[in-house]
Motif scaffolding. Structure first.
Motif, PDB file in Angstrom:
ATOM      1  N   MET A   1      19.236 -63.688  55.023  1.00  0.00           N
ATOM      2  CA  MET A   1      20.546 -63.988  54.463  1.00  0.00           C
ATOM      3  C   MET A   1      21.280 -64.909  55.445  1.00  0.00           C
ATOM      4  SD  MET A   1      23.708 -61.389  53.469  1.00  0.00           S
ATOM      5  CE  MET A   1      22.681 -60.452  52.382  1.00  0.00           C
ATOM      6  N   ASP A   2      22.046 -65.846  54.902  1.00  0.00           N
ATOM      7  CA  ASP A   2      22.798 -66.732  55.785  1.00  0.00           C
ATOM      8  C   ASP A   2      24.225 -66.209  55.991  1.00  0.00           C
ATOM      9  OD1 ASP A   2      24.631 -67.828  53.803  1.00  0.00           O
ATOM     10  OD2 ASP A   2      22.976 -69.055  53.074  1.00  0.00           O
ATOM     11  N   MET A   3      24.916 -66.832  56.919  1.00  0.00           N
ATOM     12  CA  MET A   3      26.261 -66.414  57.309  1.00  0.00           C
ATOM     13  C   MET A   3      27.243 -66.435  56.136  1.00  0.00           C
ATOM     14  SD  MET A   3      26.553 -68.794  60.718  1.00  0.00           S
ATOM     15  CE  MET A   3      28.255 -68.416  61.003  1.00  0.00           C
ATOM     16  N   LEU A   4      27.223 -67.515  55.387  1.00  0.00           N
ATOM     17  CA  LEU A   4      28.173 -67.676  54.297  1.00  0.00           C
ATOM     18  C   LEU A   4      27.963 -66.615  53.222  1.00  0.00           C
ATOM     19  CD1 LEU A   4      30.476 -69.297  53.032  1.00  0.00           C
ATOM     20  CD2 LEU A   4      28.749 -70.818  52.046  1.00  0.00           C
ATOM     21  N   THR A   5      26.721 -66.360  52.855  1.00  0.00           N
ATOM     22  CA  THR A   5      26.420 -65.343  51.844  1.00  0.00           C
ATOM     23  C   THR A   5      26.885 -63.975  52.312  1.00  0.00           C
ATOM     24  OG1 THR A   5      24.530 -66.637  51.077  1.00  0.00           O
ATOM     25  CG2 THR A   5      24.579 -64.302  50.463  1.00  0.00           C
ATOM     26  N   PHE A   6      26.606 -63.647  53.581  1.00  0.00           N
ATOM     27  CA  PHE A   6      27.040 -62.363  54.130  1.00  0.00           C
ATOM     28  C   PHE A   6      28.560 -62.235  54.060  1.00  0.00           C
ATOM     29  CE2 PHE A   6      28.656 -59.733  57.560  1.00  0.00           C
ATOM     30  CZ  PHE A   6      27.983 -58.549  57.329  1.00  0.00           C
ATOM     31  N   MET A   7      29.268 -63.278  54.512  1.00  0.00           N
ATOM     32  CA  MET A   7      30.734 -63.213  54.513  1.00  0.00           C
ATOM     33  C   MET A   7      31.299 -63.093  53.099  1.00  0.00           C
ATOM     34  SD  MET A   7      31.939 -65.695  57.667  1.00  0.00           S
ATOM     35  CE  MET A   7      30.971 -67.142  57.230  1.00  0.00           C
TER      36      MET A   7
END
Length: 159
Positions: A1-7
């Motif tokens: 998972m990337d940072m943007l998706t997590f946030m």
């Protein structure tokens, strides 16, 4: 998972009476996490940051800067943000750091919204309001995320 998706996922899961938005600047690889709280003045005369007086509604805005330390000298912007948090280029940010941040934000924003409403209550004697970041509480939340198994990195998005 990337940072943007997590946030984005964590923001969707949060039960915050205010508003949270992410502004992603792909050119300098940074994310601004905007925090907005809105309340009624309750017939109080409230001075805003520009020196004017709020009429019926008061809006409080603040933000966190999550930035690529290879592209941005985040320390130069520390006075403009509630908190600045670096990450390591395309590798991204440690899962424990981002998980701990959002775990801490849930408590911080709930407490801050209560303080904001107290500030707007004419029966309370609260002279000023601002969100009060606790570095110790944030670091504890990151440590708790590590102990709970958050390991590895959330990568920088590849859009």
């Amino acid at each position: 998972m990337d940072m943007l998706t997590f946030m984005e996922n964590r923001i969707d899961q949060m039960d915050f009476a205010g508003d949270l938005n992410i502004n992603w600047d792909g050119d300098i690889r940074s994310f601004e996490l905007e925090i907005t709280m809105v309340g009624q003045t309750n017939d109080l005369e409230i001075e805003n940051q520009e020196g004017g007086t709020a009429d019926q509604e008061v809006t409080y805005d603040d933000a966190l800067l999550i930035y690529d330390q290879q592209k941005v000298a985040g320390d130069k912007y520390a006075d403009n943000y509630l908190k600045t948090i670096p990450f390591n280029g395309r590798q991204g940010i440690e899962q424990a750091t981002l998980t701990g941040l959002f775990n801490y934000l849930e408590t911080l924003l709930d407490d801050s919204m209560n303080d904001f409403l107290d500030f707007l209550d004419p029966e309370m004697s609260v002279a000023t309001f601002q969100i009060n970041w606790s570095q110790a509480d944030y670091q504890q939340a990151v440590q708790e995320a590590k102990l709970a198994g958050a390991a590895g990195f959330f990568s920088y998005p590849k859009y």
